[in-house]
Structures are given as C-alpha cells and as structure tokens.
Scaffold this motif. Structure first.
Motif, PDB file in Angstrom:
ATOM      1  N   TRP A  28       0.841  -1.203   0.000  1.00  0.00           N
ATOM      2  CA  TRP A  28       0.000   0.000   0.000  1.00  0.00           C
ATOM      3  C   TRP A  28       0.874   1.251   0.000  1.00  0.00           C
ATOM      4  O   TRP A  28       0.642   2.178  -0.783  1.00  0.00           O
ATOM      5  CB  TRP A  28      -0.926  -0.054   1.211  1.00  0.00           C
ATOM      6  N   ALA A  29       1.900   1.268   0.829  1.00  0.00           N
ATOM      7  CA  ALA A  29       2.800   2.419   0.892  1.00  0.00           C
ATOM      8  C   ALA A  29       3.572   2.568  -0.416  1.00  0.00           C
ATOM      9  O   ALA A  29       3.749   3.684  -0.921  1.00  0.00           O
ATOM     10  CB  ALA A  29       3.763   2.268   2.075  1.00  0.00           C
ATOM     11  N   ARG A  30       4.022   1.466  -0.972  1.00  0.00           N
ATOM     12  CA  ARG A  30       4.774   1.499  -2.231  1.00  0.00           C
ATOM     13  C   ARG A  30       3.911   2.071  -3.359  1.00  0.00           C
ATOM     14  O   ARG A  30       4.347   2.943  -4.110  1.00  0.00           O
ATOM     15  CB  ARG A  30       5.244   0.091  -2.599  1.00  0.00           C
ATOM     16  N   VAL A  31       2.704   1.582  -3.485  1.00  0.00           N
ATOM     17  CA  VAL A  31       1.816   2.028  -4.564  1.00  0.00           C
ATOM     18  C   VAL A  31       1.445   3.498  -4.382  1.00  0.00           C
ATOM     19  O   VAL A  31       1.417   4.265  -5.360  1.00  0.00           O
ATOM     20  CB  VAL A  31       0.559   1.124  -4.625  1.00  0.00           C
ATOM     21  N   ASN A  32       1.197   3.903  -3.162  1.00  0.00           N
ATOM     22  CA  ASN A  32       0.879   5.314  -2.933  1.00  0.00           C
ATOM     23  C   ASN A  32       2.098   6.196  -3.215  1.00  0.00           C
ATOM     24  O   ASN A  32       1.948   7.318  -3.712  1.00  0.00           O
ATOM     25  CB  ASN A  32       0.347   5.526  -1.523  1.00  0.00           C
ATOM     26  N   GLY A  33       3.281   5.686  -2.937  1.00  0.00           N
ATOM     27  CA  GLY A  33       4.496   6.413  -3.290  1.00  0.00           C
ATOM     28  C   GLY A  33       4.647   6.560  -4.793  1.00  0.00           C
ATOM     29  O   GLY A  33       5.101   7.604  -5.286  1.00  0.00           O
ATOM     30  N   MET A  34       4.256   5.539  -5.539  1.00  0.00           N
ATOM     31  CA  MET A  34       4.294   5.616  -7.000  1.00  0.00           C
ATOM     32  C   MET A  34       3.329   6.687  -7.509  1.00  0.00           C
ATOM     33  O   MET A  34       3.648   7.427  -8.441  1.00  0.00           O
ATOM     34  CB  MET A  34       3.964   4.252  -7.599  1.00  0.00           C
ATOM     35  N   HIS A  35       2.168   6.766  -6.879  1.00  0.00           N
ATOM     36  CA  HIS A  35       1.190   7.788  -7.258  1.00  0.00           C
ATOM     37  C   HIS A  35       1.757   9.185  -6.973  1.00  0.00           C
ATOM     38  O   HIS A  35       1.657  10.093  -7.804  1.00  0.00           O
ATOM     39  CB  HIS A  35      -0.113   7.574  -6.504  1.00  0.00           C
ATOM     40  N   GLU A  36       2.358   9.322  -5.827  1.00  0.00           N
ATOM     41  CA  GLU A  36       2.952  10.611  -5.464  1.00  0.00           C
ATOM     42  C   GLU A  36       4.049  10.998  -6.455  1.00  0.00           C
ATOM     43  O   GLU A  36       4.141  12.155  -6.874  1.00  0.00           O
ATOM     44  CB  GLU A  36       3.516  10.543  -4.047  1.00  0.00           C
ATOM     45  N   HIS A  37       4.861  10.030  -6.840  1.00  0.00           N
ATOM     46  CA  HIS A  37       5.907  10.301  -7.831  1.00  0.00           C
ATOM     47  C   HIS A  37       5.279  10.757  -9.153  1.00  0.00           C
ATOM     48  O   HIS A  37       5.774  11.713  -9.783  1.00  0.00           O
ATOM     49  CB  HIS A  37       6.774   9.060  -8.046  1.00  0.00           C
ATOM     50  N   ALA A  38       4.214  10.092  -9.571  1.00  0.00           N
ATOM     51  CA  ALA A  38       3.528  10.486 -10.808  1.00  0.00           C
ATOM     52  C   ALA A  38       3.005  11.920 -10.697  1.00  0.00           C
ATOM     53  O   ALA A  38       3.076  12.693 -11.665  1.00  0.00           O
ATOM     54  CB  ALA A  38       2.386   9.515 -11.106  1.00  0.00           C
ATOM     55  N   ASP A  39       2.503  12.288  -9.524  1.00  0.00           N
ATOM     56  CA  ASP A  39       2.044  13.667  -9.315  1.00  0.00           C
ATOM     57  C   ASP A  39       3.195  14.657  -9.454  1.00  0.00           C
ATOM     58  O   ASP A  39       3.037  15.732 -10.045  1.00  0.00           O
ATOM     59  CB  ASP A  39       1.402  13.825  -7.932  1.00  0.00           C
ATOM     60  N   ARG A  40       4.345  14.303  -8.922  1.00  0.00           N
ATOM     61  CA  ARG A  40       5.502  15.205  -8.997  1.00  0.00           C
ATOM     62  C   ARG A  40       5.992  15.362 -10.445  1.00  0.00           C
ATOM     63  O   ARG A  40       6.327  16.462 -10.882  1.00  0.00           O
ATOM     64  CB  ARG A  40       6.628  14.714  -8.091  1.00  0.00           C
ATOM     65  N   VAL A  41       6.024  14.261 -11.183  1.00  0.00           N
ATOM     66  CA  VAL A  41       6.422  14.325 -12.589  1.00  0.00           C
ATOM     67  C   VAL A  41       5.434  15.180 -13.381  1.00  0.00           C
ATOM     68  O   VAL A  41       5.838  16.052 -14.158  1.00  0.00           O
ATOM     69  CB  VAL A  41       6.536  12.900 -13.190  1.00  0.00           C
ATOM     70  N   PHE A  43       3.500  17.498 -12.238  1.00  0.00           N
ATOM     71  CA  PHE A  43       3.625  18.891 -11.817  1.00  0.00           C
ATOM     72  C   PHE A  43       4.762  19.591 -12.559  1.00  0.00           C
ATOM     73  O   PHE A  43       4.624  20.739 -12.994  1.00  0.00           O
ATOM     74  CB  PHE A  43       3.841  18.975 -10.302  1.00  0.00           C
ATOM     75  N   LYS A  44       5.873  18.889 -12.711  1.00  0.00           N
ATOM     76  CA  LYS A  44       7.011  19.477 -13.442  1.00  0.00           C
ATOM     77  C   LYS A  44       6.633  19.780 -14.896  1.00  0.00           C
ATOM     78  O   LYS A  44       7.117  20.742 -15.477  1.00  0.00           O
ATOM     79  CB  LYS A  44       8.221  18.551 -13.399  1.00  0.00           C
ATOM     80  N   GLN A  45       5.746  18.957 -15.450  1.00  0.00           N
ATOM     81  CA  GLN A  45       5.357  19.135 -16.850  1.00  0.00           C
ATOM     82  C   GLN A  45       4.248  20.169 -17.028  1.00  0.00           C
ATOM     83  O   GLN A  45       4.224  20.889 -18.018  1.00  0.00           O
ATOM     84  CB  GLN A  45       4.901  17.797 -17.443  1.00  0.00           C
ATOM     85  N   THR A  46       3.330  20.230 -16.055  1.00  0.00           N
ATOM     86  CA  THR A  46       2.138  21.072 -16.235  1.00  0.00           C
ATOM     87  C   THR A  46       2.076  22.276 -15.319  1.00  0.00           C
ATOM     88  O   THR A  46       1.333  23.216 -15.597  1.00  0.00           O
ATOM     89  CB  THR A  46       0.856  20.247 -15.990  1.00  0.00           C
ATOM     90  N   GLY A  47       2.802  22.223 -14.202  1.00  0.00           N
ATOM     91  CA  GLY A  47       2.701  23.292 -13.216  1.00  0.00           C
ATOM     92  C   GLY A  47       1.453  23.198 -12.354  1.00  0.00           C
ATOM     93  O   GLY A  47       1.189  24.069 -11.530  1.00  0.00           O
ATOM     94  N   VAL A  48       0.679  22.123 -12.513  1.00  0.00           N
ATOM     95  CA  VAL A  48      -0.549  21.907 -11.741  1.00  0.00           C
ATOM     96  C   VAL A  48      -0.345  20.687 -10.852  1.00  0.00           C
ATOM     97  O   VAL A  48       0.069  19.625 -11.321  1.00  0.00           O
ATOM     98  CB  VAL A  48      -1.765  21.692 -12.681  1.00  0.00           C
TER      99      VAL A  48
END
Length: 130
Positions: A28-41, A43-48
């Motif tokens: 659960w922690a690993r998968v949620n960390g993957m989601h968080e990483h996707a959000d960060r990537v 954000f870098k691309q869209t600024g949102v």
C-alpha cells in the motif's frame, strides 16, 4: 480438546493475518508512493499539482492495495493497531487531497514513522502468538 483446537485455529489465523497485514501495508505504501511520484512528474510538466490522472495499471494497484489493507485491518484483534492503521489511511487521504508538494512532504514526515510503527507492532504481535 475442541476448545484447544479452536484456540489454536484462532491464534494461527490471527498470526497469519498480522503477517499478511505487514506485506499489505508495505505494498500500500509502495503504490501510494508511485502515485505521489507520478504527481511530482506531472507537476514538473504542467505546473498543476495533483490533477493528472494516473494510468489504469497504477489505479488498479492502488484500489487492490487499499482494499486488501482494509480487509486485513478489519480482521486484526488489536484495537490499537487497527486504529493506527486507520490513522495511516487518513494521512494518505490527506496526501491525495494536498494542494501542493510541500504539504505532501509535511504529511509524509508524519506518515512514514506511523507506517513503520504499524509494521513493528504487527511483527511484535505476531511473534507473541508463536
């Protein structure tokens, strides 16, 4: 004899549930960390922050991990551990609703030791059932 068999069965079930819970919590922690990483990537691309949908595979893994954790949590005999896992789930929900990465980082500083505490407690409880 029948009572002893039942107690042994209950103890075995609880021990296995605790061991399964540890694995489920890590996933659960690993998968949620993957989601968080996707959000960060994203954000870098869209600024949102946090508005980009994750892919179907990650979304499915998140649902499976959350469902498994919830099921195992409901089977744990220890009220304190059940409550602490619920606290972790609430912190993760706050991460999903966070308005920016700074808030996510702040919540993660609370979540990481909370998860570790749950893992340790589950291990201690399982060892005490041997």
């Amino acid at each position: 004899k029948r009572r002893d068999d039942r107690r042994l069965s209950e103890t075995t079930f609880q021990r296995q549930t605790l061991l399964d819970l540890q694995e489920a919590l890590v996933e659960w922690a690993r998968v949620n960390g993957m989601h968080e990483h996707a959000d960060r990537v994203a954000f870098k691309q869209t600024g949102v922050w946090g508005k980009t949908l994750v892919g179907p595979e990650l979304s499915e893994r998140e649902m499976d991990a959350s469902r498994r954790l919830a099921l195992l949590r409901s089977r744990i005999r220890d009220d304190g551990l059940r409550s602490r896992i619920g606290d972790c789930q609430n912190l993760e929900f706050r991460i999903l609703m966070a308005p920016d990465g700074e808030m996510v980082d702040a919540i993660n500083r609370e979540l990481a030791p909370a998860i570790q505490g749950c893992l340790t407690t589950a291990g201690d409880l399982a060892r005490n059932l041997w």
